[in-house]
Structure formats: C-alpha cells, structure tokens
Enzyme design. Structure first.
Site, PDB file in Angstrom:
ATOM      1  N   CYS A 151      21.307   8.002  21.095  1.00 36.94           N
ATOM      2  CA  CYS A 151      20.089   7.388  21.305  1.00 36.94           C
ATOM      3  C   CYS A 151      19.681   6.594  20.557  1.00 36.94           C
ATOM      4  O   CYS A 151      20.433   5.505  20.576  1.00 36.94           O
ATOM      5  CB  CYS A 151      19.414   9.296  20.851  1.00 36.94           C
ATOM      6  SG  CYS A 151      17.126   8.469  21.417  1.00 36.94           S
ATOM      7  N   LYS A 168      25.049  12.948  16.459  1.00 40.28           N
ATOM      8  CA  LYS A 168      24.707  12.324  16.118  1.00 40.28           C
ATOM      9  C   LYS A 168      24.405  11.503  14.315  1.00 40.28           C
ATOM     10  O   LYS A 168      24.195  12.219  13.539  1.00 40.28           O
ATOM     11  CB  LYS A 168      23.089  12.289  16.501  1.00 40.28           C
ATOM     12  CG  LYS A 168      21.841  11.253  16.741  1.00 40.28           C
ATOM     13  CD  LYS A 168      20.613  11.558  17.084  1.00 40.28           C
ATOM     14  CE  LYS A 168      19.604  10.225  17.504  1.00 40.28           C
ATOM     15  NZ  LYS A 168      18.320  10.638  17.908  1.00 40.28           N
ATOM     16  N   GLU A 224      19.679  13.100  26.988  1.00 40.13           N
ATOM     17  CA  GLU A 224      20.047  14.488  25.428  1.00 40.13           C
ATOM     18  C   GLU A 224      19.247  15.375  25.546  1.00 40.13           C
ATOM     19  O   GLU A 224      18.240  15.284  26.361  1.00 40.13           O
ATOM     20  CB  GLU A 224      18.894  13.177  24.909  1.00 40.13           C
ATOM     21  CG  GLU A 224      19.078  13.458  23.549  1.00 40.13           C
ATOM     22  CD  GLU A 224      18.441  12.611  22.346  1.00 40.13           C
ATOM     23  OE1 GLU A 224      18.388  11.534  22.706  1.00 40.13           O
ATOM     24  OE2 GLU A 224      18.273  12.583  21.125  1.00 40.13           O
TER      25      GLU A 224
HETATM   26  C1  LIG Z   1      18.473  14.646  18.868  1.00 38.05           C
HETATM   27  O1  LIG Z   1      18.102  13.538  18.103  1.00 38.05           O
HETATM   28  C2  LIG Z   1      17.334  12.998  18.967  1.00 38.05           C
HETATM   29  C3  LIG Z   1      16.214  11.620  18.382  1.00 38.05           C
HETATM   30  O2  LIG Z   1      16.719  10.968  19.057  1.00 38.05           O
HETATM   31  C4  LIG Z   1      15.437  14.051  19.149  1.00 38.05           C
HETATM   32  O3  LIG Z   1      14.579  14.027  19.851  1.00 38.05           O
HETATM   33  C5  LIG Z   1      16.576  14.887  19.483  1.00 38.05           C
HETATM   34  O4  LIG Z   1      15.814  16.282  20.878  1.00 38.05           O
HETATM   35  C6  LIG Z   1      17.837  15.729  19.061  1.00 38.05           C
HETATM   36  N1  LIG Z   1      18.545  16.757  20.693  1.00 38.05           N
HETATM   37  C7  LIG Z   1      18.521  18.333  20.055  1.00 38.05           C
HETATM   38  C8  LIG Z   1      19.737  18.194  20.759  1.00 38.05           C
HETATM   39  O5  LIG Z   1      19.483  18.022  18.667  1.00 38.05           O
END
Ligand SMILES: *[C@@H]1O[C@H](CO)[C@@H](O)[C@H](O)[C@H]1NC(C)=O
Ligand SMILES: *[C@@H]1O[C@H](CO)[C@@H](O)[C@H](O)[C@H]1NC(C)=O
Length: 299
Positions: free
Chosen positions: A168, A126, A54
C-alpha cells in the site's frame, strides 16, 4: 542492445482476487478459498499465480489489528494459504495480514508469498507506516498499533525471475521499486497489495502504478480490496491493476468483488528498455545510486 537478458523468462499468468473482508475471520478465509478455487477453475489455461488484497482476513481498521493478528507461520491464515498454494500448484502472493510477533509482542502489517509446494518464499513487513493527523480533519495512525518493517523485499519467483513487493503506502516511496528493479536484484515486477480510499484512489492509484512501472521499466501489479458499498466499513477504491513496463494498463478491475486475469508478456520488458533506455543510461556521477547499501532480503 539485443543481448539484454530478460528478467522475466516466460509469460506469467496471474489472477488478482479483489474481495472485501468482513468482521468474521472464518468467513473471510472461506471467501478466500472459494475465490481462489473459482479463479483456478475459470482461468483459460494454467494459472501461475494468484494475488490477494491488503487486509483480506480482517477489517481495515487500526484498532482491529491486534485482535485479528496471528503468528507466522503457525497461524490459521498462513496454514490455509500454504494448503491452497499446494493444492492448486500455484504461487500465492498473500495480500497482507496483521502479524503478531511473539518475540517482541509487536503487530506488523505483513505479506507472505507461497510457492506451488506451499512453502513461504517471501515475507514483507510494511516498511512505511501511514500516520496522518490533520487538524479539523482525519486522524489515522498506524504507528500506534503497528510496527514498521526494516528492509525492502525481493524474492525469486521460481524460474520466472525475481519480483519485489511493497504494501500500500510503500508504493509512494519510489526507492523500493528502484532497488528491486536494478542490479543485483533485476526484478521484473513489483507487487503491491493496497487499500487506497475513494479520494486518494482516483487521484493517485493509476498515477503511482504507472510511475513505478515507467520509472523502472517493470510490471506493477496492485491488488485492492473491493469497495464496501452501502456498508459502514472502509471504502476501498478497488480498481486492482496490472501495468506493463511501458506504462500501459494491461488489466483493470471495477469496484466490486471480482477476479481480474492478466498475462505478463515476457517480451514487453526488454522491448521497453530497448526503446527508451533509461535503465542503462543513468548518471551516478551526477546523483547517487540508491541501491548502494540498500537493505533487501526475502524474509
Ligand atoms: C496495513 O496497513 C494499512 C495502511 O496502509 C492498513 O490500512 C491495513 O489495515 C494494514 N493491514 C494489516 C493487515 O495490518
Ligand atoms: C482518504 O485518505 C486521504 C489521505 O489520508 C484523506 O485526506 C481523505 O479524507 C480520505 N478520504 C476518504 C473518503 O476517507
């Protein structure tokens, strides 16, 4: 029982790239290139798939998402992963990146998967955004800067079979894995790029991976960023993980940057379902089948 059609048709060799991202996007993308090159060069035999964690191109911080966000498919990260997939002739499950959708000006947390020709074969936004606000404790609201996706993601990994993907926090909602593993999707694995922290990691990371695997008798593959030891960034748990359909941990990373290799054995899934046939003995006359009316697609 011996007639069970294996959802995974041949063994799949994967490499999980556990790296941490810094503030410079160009340097993050250079690191991705170097690690994928090394993963291919150091693999024993032909690698089929590489997975990224991620947030591999941006710091993991809600106020940064819009700044690092880019258009899909025209952004530089999409272009790079497509090029690397084609160059090495393998699938790339592209962790997650912040996506800016020009049509609605929203930022999504998005994971792309590429085939060995460099085409995008899946896109997952997500679904469950993580919002907490503990009085006197921490506040973290993804929904302030991100928008949630509106479907489960299942796609065809060429001749290997179908796989599902969540990002996640999505792993805490069993429904996405259930829907992926059952008819008509028949996925053999769930991929979860994820960034748990040093509290939730030790408490839940293995538990959730093994639970999703055992409940559905499928593989669970989790790729985390490396920990930012000594840094002031988000302290990811690390411990990228591959769990088999019986709940055994096949491979596990440490906390630092590393390449984790695993081979998914095609025999294990039918074996798990034969020896403990929960997959075939559900009682939808007693409880509902969540796959009915489920929204699933690959884009
Ligand atoms: C996606 O969601 C997560 C939370 O679970 C966050 O911490 C993360 O930075 C997000 N990633 C992006 C690439 O936006
Ligand atoms: C990790 O996240 C959990 C859940 O949001 C939170 O309660 C905890 O304080 C966080 N731990 C650290 C070390 O940041």
């Amino acid at each position: 029982m011996s007639s069970i059609k294996a959802p995974l048709s041949q063994n799949l060799k994967v490499a999980l790239i556990q790296i941490k991202a810094g503030a410079q996007k160009a340097a993050n993308l250079q690191k991705v290139t170097t690690f994928i090159d090394n993963a291919v060069a150091q693999a024993t035999g032909k690698l089929d798939l590489v997975m990224l964690p991620e947030c591999f191109n941006s710091p993991y911080a809600v106020d940064k998402f819009r700044e690092y966000a880019e258009n899909i498919p025209n952004g530089e990260t999409t272009g790079l992963l497509s090029k690397l997939a084609k160059q090495h002739g393998l699938y790339i499950v592209g962790g997650s990146i912040p996506e800016l959708d020009d049509s609605d000006n929203n930022v999504y947390n998005t994971s792309l998967t590429f085939d060995p020709e460099g085409n995008i074969i899946a896109k997952h936004r997500k679904t469950h955004l993580f919002d907490i606000d503990i009085p006197g404790g921490i506040t973290f609201k993804e929904s302030v800067t991100l928008t949630g996706g509106d479907k489960g993601t299942v796609f065809k990994l060429g001749n290997f079979g179908n796989v599902g993907l969540g990002i996640c926090y999505d792993i805490r909602f069993p429904e996405l894995a259930i829907i992926a593993s059952r008819k008509p999707n028949n996925a053999f694995a769930m991929f979860y790029p994820g960034a748990f922290n040093t509290t939730t990691g030790p408490l839940h990371w293995h538990l959730l991976a093994r639970a999703r695997a055992v409940d559905n008798e499928m593989f669970a593959i989790l790729c985390s960023p490396a920990r930012d030891v000594g840094g002031d960034g988000y302290q990811a748990y690390g411990h990228s993980l591959v769990v088999d359909p019986s709940g055994n941990i096949v491979a596990e990373a440490g906390e630092g940057e590393e390449i984790l290799y695993a081979e998914l054995d095609k025999e294990l899934l039918p074996k798990a379902r034969e020896s403990i046939p929960v997959h075939f003995q559900r009682r939808f006359d007693v409880y509902n089948d969540v796959t009915e009316g489920a929204k699933v697609s690959d884009k």
